[in-house]
Design an enzyme around this catalytic site. Structure first.
Site, short mmCIF file in Angstrom:
data_model
loop_
_atom_site.label_atom_id
_atom_site.label_comp_id
_atom_site.label_asym_id
_atom_site.label_seq_id
_atom_site.Cartn_x
_atom_site.Cartn_y
_atom_site.Cartn_z
N HIS A 24 1.68 -4.30 -5.94
CA HIS A 24 1.34 -5.47 -5.13
C HIS A 24 -0.15 -5.46 -4.79
O HIS A 24 -0.84 -6.47 -4.95
CB HIS A 24 2.17 -5.46 -3.85
CG HIS A 24 1.85 -6.58 -2.91
ND1 HIS A 24 2.60 -7.73 -2.84
CD2 HIS A 24 0.85 -6.73 -1.99
CE1 HIS A 24 2.07 -8.54 -1.93
NE2 HIS A 24 1.01 -7.96 -1.40
N GLU A 25 -0.64 -4.30 -4.35
CA GLU A 25 -2.05 -4.21 -3.99
C GLU A 25 -2.95 -4.27 -5.22
O GLU A 25 -4.07 -4.79 -5.15
CB GLU A 25 -2.31 -2.92 -3.21
CG GLU A 25 -1.56 -2.83 -1.88
CD GLU A 25 -1.77 -4.04 -1.00
OE1 GLU A 25 -2.88 -4.59 -1.00
OE2 GLU A 25 -0.82 -4.45 -0.30
N HIS A 28 -3.83 -7.74 -5.89
CA HIS A 28 -4.97 -8.23 -5.12
C HIS A 28 -6.28 -7.63 -5.64
O HIS A 28 -7.30 -8.31 -5.73
CB HIS A 28 -4.83 -7.85 -3.64
CG HIS A 28 -3.70 -8.52 -2.94
ND1 HIS A 28 -3.47 -9.88 -2.99
CD2 HIS A 28 -2.72 -8.01 -2.13
CE1 HIS A 28 -2.41 -10.17 -2.26
NE2 HIS A 28 -1.94 -9.06 -1.73
#
Length: 438
Positions: A24-25, A28
Site C-alpha cells: 500500500h505504501e 504511494h
C-alpha cells in the site's frame, strides 16, 4: 498439531497483512518519487522505530506497532501565511485554544518538511491529477493484490466442483427425511443402479446433451422424472449408452439465488467426485469486484454495524458472519482455517480468500473521504483544483492552495472514532468471536 496449525495460520495472516501494508505504501511511494516529491520516510507500523536504514534521501524502516504504515512527503500542506509572517518578524506562532493548538502543531510539522529543497519538491505544488494519483496509488495496490489472490484461488487452485466422475451409486431409493441409512429387502433399486451405472464412470452426456459438470447432468435429470433418458458414460476407455428412468422424489435442490429449497424432482441416486476445477482467468477478478461491492455496503454502515456488534457482545447474541472484524478477529479466523480438518489445498484456498478480502477492506476503507485517510487527501486535492478552475472561469486571481491543516481537529475526531470502533471490534472478537465453523 492443531494448535501448531492455528499458530501458523495467525502468523501467515500477520505476514500477509504486513505485506499488504508495505505494498500500500509502495503504491504511494513510487508515484511520489516519480513526480519529484521529496519523501523523507517510508515506515511500516507506528510508534518507536525498531529498525531503519537510509537510502538516498529516504529512511526505510519498521516501527513497533504493525497496525499500518505511512510515507512522509514534503509539503503535504501549503505553508501557513501566519507562520510565514511570524518567522519574518522573528516571533513564534501564537497559540490559543485547543483546536488552534492542534492546527498549529500540524503546521509546525509540515513546515519542517519544507526545509532545504522540500519547498521546491512539495506535494502541494503538484498538479491536482498527480496528487490524486499519489493518494490513490496505495488503495490501488491493495485492489491489485486482492485481484491477484482471487485469481490464484479461482484459476491457480480452482474451485471445488462436483465433477462428472461418479463417486458412488445408491443401492436403493430412500425417502427424504428418513432415518434409515441402509437398504432393506423390498426397497426399490435406485434408477442409477438399475441402469448399470458404476462408481468410476464418467458421464459424457445426458438425454443427448453433453455435460461438463455434475450440476449440468443433475439439472437435466431433475427435469425428467418418470422419463427414460439415455446417459452416455465412459468406462475403461470406452463409451456406453445406458438408459435411466429418474423417479420423482422430494430432495433439496439449489435455488437461483444460491440457497437451497425442497422440491419434487427427478432422482437417480448417484453422487459425484469432488475436485478442484480451474476457473476462467476472469472469474477471480470478478469475484474480487463482487466482494468489493459487499465491503462498500459494510463500510458505509460501519458505525451502525459496530454498534450492533457491541450490542450482540453485551447480550451474548451470535455475531453476523458478514459483519466487520478487527485484526484480532481476522487472525482468529485465519487460525481456524489453518487448523480445520481439511485437505491442504482447501486450507490454502481459504487463506487466500481471507487475505484477498482483507486487501479489499483496506482498499475500500482508505477511500473513505475523510482525513487522515487517502480518500480525504483526494477530496482536498479535488477541492483545490475546483477552486482554481472556478477562479479561471470567473477571471479572478488564482487562489492560495487549500490549507488542509484547518481540518486537523476533524482529523483528530475521525481518528478517535476509528480507535473507539477498533477497540470495540477487538473486544467483541475476543469475547464474542465470529463462528466460522459450527
Amino acid at each position: 498439531m492443531t494448535v501448531l496449525a492455528f499458530i501458523i495460520g495467525v502468523v501467515v495472516l500477520v505476514l500477509g497483512l504486513a505485506v499488504s501494508i508495505a505494498l500500500h505504501e509502495v503504491g504511494h511511494l513510487l508515484p511520489a518519487k516519480a513526480f519529484g516529491v521529496r519523501v523523507g520516510q517510508y515506515m511500516i507500523g507506528f510508534g518507536p522505530t525498531i529498525f531503519s536504514r537510509r537510502k538516498g534521501e529516504t529512511e526505510y524502516g519498521f516501527k513497533l506497532l504493525p497496525l499500518g504504515g505511512y510515507i512522509s512527503m514534503a509539503g503535504m500542506y501549503p505553508p501557513s501565511p501566519r507562520a510565514a509572517e511570524a518567522e519574518a518578524e522573528g516571533r513564534p506562532p501564537r497559540r490559543r485554544r485547543l483546536f488552534e493548538a492542534m492546527i498549529q502543531d500540524a503546521r509546525v510539522v509540515n513546515e519542517e518538511t519544507l526545509q532545504g529543497d522540500g519547498a521546491d519538491r512539495a506535494f502541494y505544488r503538484l498538479p491536482v491529477y498527480k496528487r490524486v494519483i499519489i493518494m490513490l496509488g496505495g488503495p490501488a495496490m491493495n485492489l491489485i493484490l486482492a485481484i491477484i489472490l482471487f485469481a490464484i484461488m479461482f484459476s491457480g487452485i480452482g474451485v471445488q466442483t462436483a465433477t462428472t466422475t461418479i463417486a458412488s451409486v445408491n443401492e436403493c431409493v430412500l425417502p427424504a427425511g428418513t432415518s434409515k441409512t441402509s437398504c432393506a429387502d423390498g426397497d426399490p433399486a435406485s434408477p442409477a443402479a438399475a441402469a448399470g451405472i458404476r462408481p468410476g464412470d464418467v458421464i459424457v452426456s445426458v438425454d443427448g446433451t453433453t455435460v461438463d459438470t455434475f450440476a449440468e447432468a443433475s439439472a437435466i435429470i431433475q427435469k425428467s422424472p418418470d422419463a427414460t433418458i439415455p446417459v452416455v458414460v465412459e468406462r475403461d476407455g470406452a463409451r456406453q449408452t445406458l438408459r435411466v428412468t429418474p423417479v420423482l422424489a422430494t430432495r433439496e435442490v439449489a435455488a437461483a439465488d444460491g440457497t437451497t429449497k425442497t422440491a419434487e424432482v427427478g432422482f437417480v441416486g448417484m453422487s459425484a467426485r469432488v475436485a478442484f476445477v480451474s476457473q476462467p482467468i476472469w472469474d477471480g477478478p470478478q469475484a474480487a469486484l463482487d466482494q468489493t461491492g459487499r465491503v462498500v455496503g459494510i463500510i458505509w454502515q460501519l458505525p451502525a454495524r459496530v454498534y450492533q456488534t457491541a450490542v450482540d457482545t453485551v447480550t451474548g447474541a451470535g455475531r453476523d458472519p458478514n459483519g466487520p472484524l478487527s485484526v484480532v478477529g481476522a487472525g482468529r479466523l485465519a487460525g481456524e482455517v489453518a487448523a480445520t480438518e481439511a485437505p491442504i489445498l482447501n486450507r490454502v484456498s481459504g487463506m487466500l480468500a481471507l487475505l484477498g478480502s482483507l486487501n479489499i477492506a483496506l482498499f475500500v476503507f482508505n477511500l473513505v473521504p475523510l482525513l487522515p485517510l487517502d480518500g480525504g487527501h483526494v477530496v482536498v486535492a479535488l477541492w483545490d483544483g475546483l477552486k482554481r478552475v472556478w477562479a479561471k472561469l470567473t477571471g479572478r486571481r488564482a487562489p492560495r492552495p487549500v490549507d488542509a491543516t484547518k481540518l486537523v481537529p476533524v482529523t483528530y475526531i475521525v481518528v478517535i472514532a476509528l480507535v473507539l470502533m477498533g477497540g470495540t471490534l477487538i473486544l467483541a472478537d475476543i469475547v464474542n468471536p465470529v463462528q466460522l465453523f459450527d
